[in-house]
Design an enzyme around this catalytic site. Structure first.
Site, mmCIF file in Angstrom:
data_model
loop_
_atom_site.group_PDB
_atom_site.id
_atom_site.type_symbol
_atom_site.label_atom_id
_atom_site.label_comp_id
_atom_site.label_asym_id
_atom_site.label_seq_id
_atom_site.Cartn_x
_atom_site.Cartn_y
_atom_site.Cartn_z
ATOM 1 N N LEU A 7 0.839 -1.197 0.000
ATOM 2 C CA LEU A 7 0.000 0.000 0.000
ATOM 3 C C LEU A 7 0.874 1.248 0.000
ATOM 4 O O LEU A 7 1.669 1.465 0.917
ATOM 5 C CB LEU A 7 -0.918 0.006 1.222
ATOM 6 N N ARG A 14 2.261 15.762 6.573
ATOM 7 C CA ARG A 14 3.174 16.402 7.521
ATOM 8 C C ARG A 14 4.628 16.386 7.056
ATOM 9 O O ARG A 14 5.502 16.993 7.668
ATOM 10 C CB ARG A 14 3.045 15.737 8.899
ATOM 11 N N LYS A 21 4.348 9.397 0.302
ATOM 12 C CA LYS A 21 5.197 9.143 1.475
ATOM 13 C C LYS A 21 6.174 7.979 1.278
ATOM 14 O O LYS A 21 7.331 8.082 1.685
ATOM 15 C CB LYS A 21 4.324 8.926 2.715
ATOM 16 N N GLN A 71 -5.489 3.863 -6.726
ATOM 17 C CA GLN A 71 -6.624 4.104 -5.838
ATOM 18 C C GLN A 71 -6.960 5.589 -6.000
ATOM 19 O O GLN A 71 -6.234 6.446 -5.501
ATOM 20 C CB GLN A 71 -6.230 3.784 -4.383
ATOM 21 N N GLU A 153 -9.169 -0.343 15.873
ATOM 22 C CA GLU A 153 -8.401 0.876 15.636
ATOM 23 C C GLU A 153 -8.418 1.743 16.885
ATOM 24 O O GLU A 153 -9.403 1.768 17.628
ATOM 25 C CB GLU A 153 -8.986 1.645 14.451
ATOM 26 N N ASN A 226 5.742 9.784 10.054
ATOM 27 C CA ASN A 226 4.638 10.692 9.769
ATOM 28 C C ASN A 226 5.139 12.083 9.415
ATOM 29 O O ASN A 226 4.483 12.824 8.704
ATOM 30 C CB ASN A 226 3.694 10.782 10.967
ATOM 31 N N ARG A 331 35.601 11.639 -11.245
ATOM 32 C CA ARG A 331 34.272 11.621 -11.864
ATOM 33 C C ARG A 331 34.044 10.304 -12.610
ATOM 34 O O ARG A 331 34.975 9.514 -12.785
ATOM 35 C CB ARG A 331 34.123 12.855 -12.750
ATOM 36 N N ARG A 438 58.997 27.079 -26.468
ATOM 37 C CA ARG A 438 59.530 28.186 -25.674
ATOM 38 C C ARG A 438 59.615 29.438 -26.530
ATOM 39 O O ARG A 438 60.283 29.436 -27.561
ATOM 40 C CB ARG A 438 60.969 27.869 -25.241
HETATM 41 C C1 UD1 Z 1 -3.126 1.079 9.809
HETATM 42 C C2 UD1 Z 1 -3.977 -0.005 10.451
HETATM 43 C C3 UD1 Z 1 -3.578 -0.125 11.926
HETATM 44 C C4 UD1 Z 1 -2.108 -0.400 12.057
HETATM 45 C C5 UD1 Z 1 -1.290 0.663 11.314
HETATM 46 C C6 UD1 Z 1 0.161 0.288 11.283
HETATM 47 C C7 UD1 Z 1 -6.096 0.049 9.258
HETATM 48 C C8 UD1 Z 1 -7.519 0.464 9.314
HETATM 49 N N1 UD1 Z 1 -5.362 0.329 10.336
HETATM 50 O O1 UD1 Z 1 -3.448 2.284 10.446
HETATM 51 O O2 UD1 Z 1 -4.306 -1.149 12.549
HETATM 52 O O3 UD1 Z 1 -1.728 -0.440 13.422
HETATM 53 O O4 UD1 Z 1 -1.742 0.767 9.956
HETATM 54 O O5 UD1 Z 1 0.892 1.351 10.750
HETATM 55 O O6 UD1 Z 1 -5.676 -0.522 8.296
HETATM 56 N N2 UD1 Z 1 -3.186 3.692 2.430
HETATM 57 C C9 UD1 Z 1 -3.637 3.722 1.128
HETATM 58 N N3 UD1 Z 1 -4.898 4.124 0.861
HETATM 59 C C10 UD1 Z 1 -5.755 4.495 1.837
HETATM 60 C C11 UD1 Z 1 -5.298 4.476 3.162
HETATM 61 C C12 UD1 Z 1 -4.016 4.068 3.430
HETATM 62 O O7 UD1 Z 1 -2.865 3.387 0.214
HETATM 63 O O8 UD1 Z 1 -6.883 4.820 1.504
HETATM 64 C C13 UD1 Z 1 -1.821 3.246 2.714
HETATM 65 C C14 UD1 Z 1 -0.964 4.315 3.332
HETATM 66 O O9 UD1 Z 1 -0.249 5.005 2.332
HETATM 67 C C15 UD1 Z 1 -0.029 3.491 4.199
HETATM 68 C C16 UD1 Z 1 -0.860 2.293 4.609
HETATM 69 O O10 UD1 Z 1 -1.905 2.216 3.680
HETATM 70 O O11 UD1 Z 1 1.086 3.028 3.471
HETATM 71 C C17 UD1 Z 1 -1.414 2.419 6.027
HETATM 72 O O12 UD1 Z 1 -2.242 3.553 6.066
HETATM 73 P P1 UD1 Z 1 -2.301 4.504 7.321
HETATM 74 O O13 UD1 Z 1 -3.218 5.600 7.068
HETATM 75 O O14 UD1 Z 1 -0.935 4.831 7.775
HETATM 76 O O15 UD1 Z 1 -2.986 3.504 8.355
HETATM 77 P P2 UD1 Z 1 -3.253 3.765 9.830
HETATM 78 O O16 UD1 Z 1 -4.556 4.456 9.978
HETATM 79 O O17 UD1 Z 1 -2.070 4.376 10.471
HETATM 80 CA CA CA Z 2 0.150 4.807 9.721
#
Ligand code: UD1
Ligand code: CA
Length: 456
Positions: A7, A14, A21, A71, A153, A226, A331, A438
């Site tokens: 993902l 931030r 990220k 997505q 969560e 973050n 280089r 020279r």
């Molecule tokens: C998620 C988990 C949480 C876990 C944590 C670990 C869920 C609901 N919760 O939380 O239980 O402890 O990760 O870090 O899954 N992403 C997408 N599309 C989205 C949302 C997120 O690609 O719509 C990706 C983000 O870029 C990231 C990953 O999914 O790489 C996790 O997303 P993030 O928002 O960090 O999840 P958390 O709410 O922190």
């Molecule tokens: Ca996270």
């Protein structure tokens, strides 16, 4: 065959930069690359990356190495994995690992061990967990006497659940067929109005499927960033991990200040790495060298017993016993031969320097092939560029190029050639000849005194 879905849709507001990220770097490599490497080292090569925010940058970085899916809106981790259903559907019998692209320290062992448990227990889903002293913000693992019940969560958790220290790493193994069917059952009925991937666990259990948790002893698998302070922390952690690996292998560090070594670098026994030394990419260093202080080497092959002091080298080779620096810039596409000496304020570009040749100070050597045991005097310049084209200089073995010689390329000096100091060499010189250019030197006696008198 086992698959992985990574993902990488998040923005990371931030970080204050317009970049996904997972592309922020830890020790010179995007976090996404660390996650991919962990998959590859666990023999998972069927990988799909879910992109979202600035997804074209992910495609550009991957350059076709792996499948990506988009997505379009960030509606949660479950929604992100739903986008990969077409990728998952071509082989539903295997297992799929889901990972976060911004948690770089997931490791091969965790991936392999959790898969073993997943298969042994015949689980539909196995979540990878770890214990944190401060679990704030993470999904909590709700265990029962003989297994797990689900993941809650932080925002949805009761005070009692918030006291649980075992958290979801965001990485899981699924039976691929079960994952596809569970994804279809997610709702966004929660505090964040998101489709949570974590809900697959309780849904699987409610359907009588098996779900489990693999608790890793390595809490770093959870570490993510973050903001830029977190990213710096990840860099510092990774930096010391790499240095520790080299210490165990017999590399010497007396002070690690400013030492940054990327994880792909190899260093031989007994080599000493001095402060402020940055070693990047595919750099490979032999035994018994002294590297640094204040040096950079990127994608370089460095032999044994090399001294590389206050120098920078890129995509080049430095052979055994060479002595380079201080204040040297090598280089790309250069080769410094064994026991050669390249000293203060010398720049070498796209050139081969023969064994035991000395370029001790103040020279520019570009697009040149210099033989062995050559001496290049101070102030020598290869004039390799006429404003339109680059040309080469070839200098034969045992030649002695006098100080302040300009070598106008294309040019070939034979073997054992001398050039007189200050000579501008404009045509080829045969073996054993002297090139001397020279003008007549005039000495005007008493000049200064006459000039002073006239001024009064
Ligand atoms: C998620 C988990 C949480 C876990 C944590 C670990 C869920 C609901 N919760 O939380 O239980 O402890 O990760 O870090 O899954 N992403 C997408 N599309 C989205 C949302 C997120 O690609 O719509 C990706 C983000 O870029 C990231 C990953 O999914 O790489 C996790 O997303 P993030 O928002 O960090 O999840 P958390 O709410 O922190
Ligand atoms: Ca996270």
């Amino acid at each position: 065959m086992d698959k992985a879905v990574i993902l990488a849709g998040g923005q990371g507001k931030r970080m204050k930069a317009e970049m996904p990220k997972p592309l922020f770097k830890v020790l010179g490599e995007p976090m996404l690359e660390w996650v991919i490497t962990a998959c590859e080292s666990a023999d998972i090569s069927d990988i799909c990356v879910v992109k979202g925010y600035k997804g074209e940058m992910i495609d550009e970085y991957l350059a076709g190495r792996y499948t990506t899916v988009n997505q379009a809106e960030r509606l949660g981790t479950g929604h992100a994995v739903q986008q990969a259903i077409p990728f998952l559907s071509n082989e539903k019998n295997g297992n799929t690992l889901v990972l976060c692209g911004d948690a770089p320290f997931i490791d091969e062992e965790t991936i392999r061990q959790s898969l073993m448990l997943h298969k042994q227990n015949d689980n539909a889903v196995t979540v990878i967990t770890a214990e944190l002293d401060d679990p704030t913000g993470y999904g909590r693992i709700v265990r029962t006497d003989n297994g797990i019940k689900g993941i809650v969560e932080h925002k949805d958790a009761t005070p009692a659940q918030r006291s649980i220290k075992e958290v979801n790493s965001g990485a899981y193994w699924f039976k691929t067929g079960d994952l596809i069917s569970l994804l279809g059952k997610l709702t966004n009925d929660n505090a964040q109005k998101e489709y949570y991937l974590t809900d697959t666990v309780s849904i699987a259990i409610s359907e009588g499927k098996k779900a489990g948790a693999y608790r890793s002893n390595n809490a770093n698998i959870i570490k993510g960033a973050n903001d830029r302070r977190d990213l710096l922390e990840l860099n510092n952690y990774a930096r010391m991990e790499v240095i520790n690996k080299h210490l165990i292998n017999g590399v010497e560090f007396v002070c690690t200040d400013g030492v940054i070594i990327e994880r792909s670098v190899e260093i031989g026994l007994g080599t000493s790495i001095q402060p402020n030394t940055i070693l990047r990419g595919k750099t490979k260093i032999g035994e018994g060298c002294i590297i640094g202080p204040n040096s950079v080497a990127e994608d370089c092959i460095i032999g044994n017993n090399v001294v590389f002091n206050t120098a920078q080298a890129y995509q080049s080779e430095i052979e055994d016993g060479a002595n380079v620096g201080p204040f040297v810039h090598i280089r790309p596409d250069s080769r410094i031969g064994s026991d050669a000496r390249v000293g203060d304020f010398v720049e070498v570009k796209n050139s081969a320097i023969g064994s035991k040749t000395a370029i001790a100070h103040l020279a520019y050597i570009g697009d040149s092939d210099i033989g062995r045991k050559v001496n290049i005097g101070a102030g020598t310049v290869t004039v390799n560029f006429d404003g339109v084209a680059k040309s080469r200089c070839v200098i034969g073995d045992y030649s002695f190029v006098g100080s302040n010689t300009s070598l106008i390329a294309p040019l070939r000096l034979g073997k054992g050639v001398y050039t007189a100091a200050g000579t501008t060499v404009t045509r080829d010189v045969p073996d054993y000849a002297l090139a001397i250019d020279r003008g007549e030197l005039k000495v005007n006696e008493g000049y200064t005194l006459r000039k002073m008198k006239a001024k009064k």
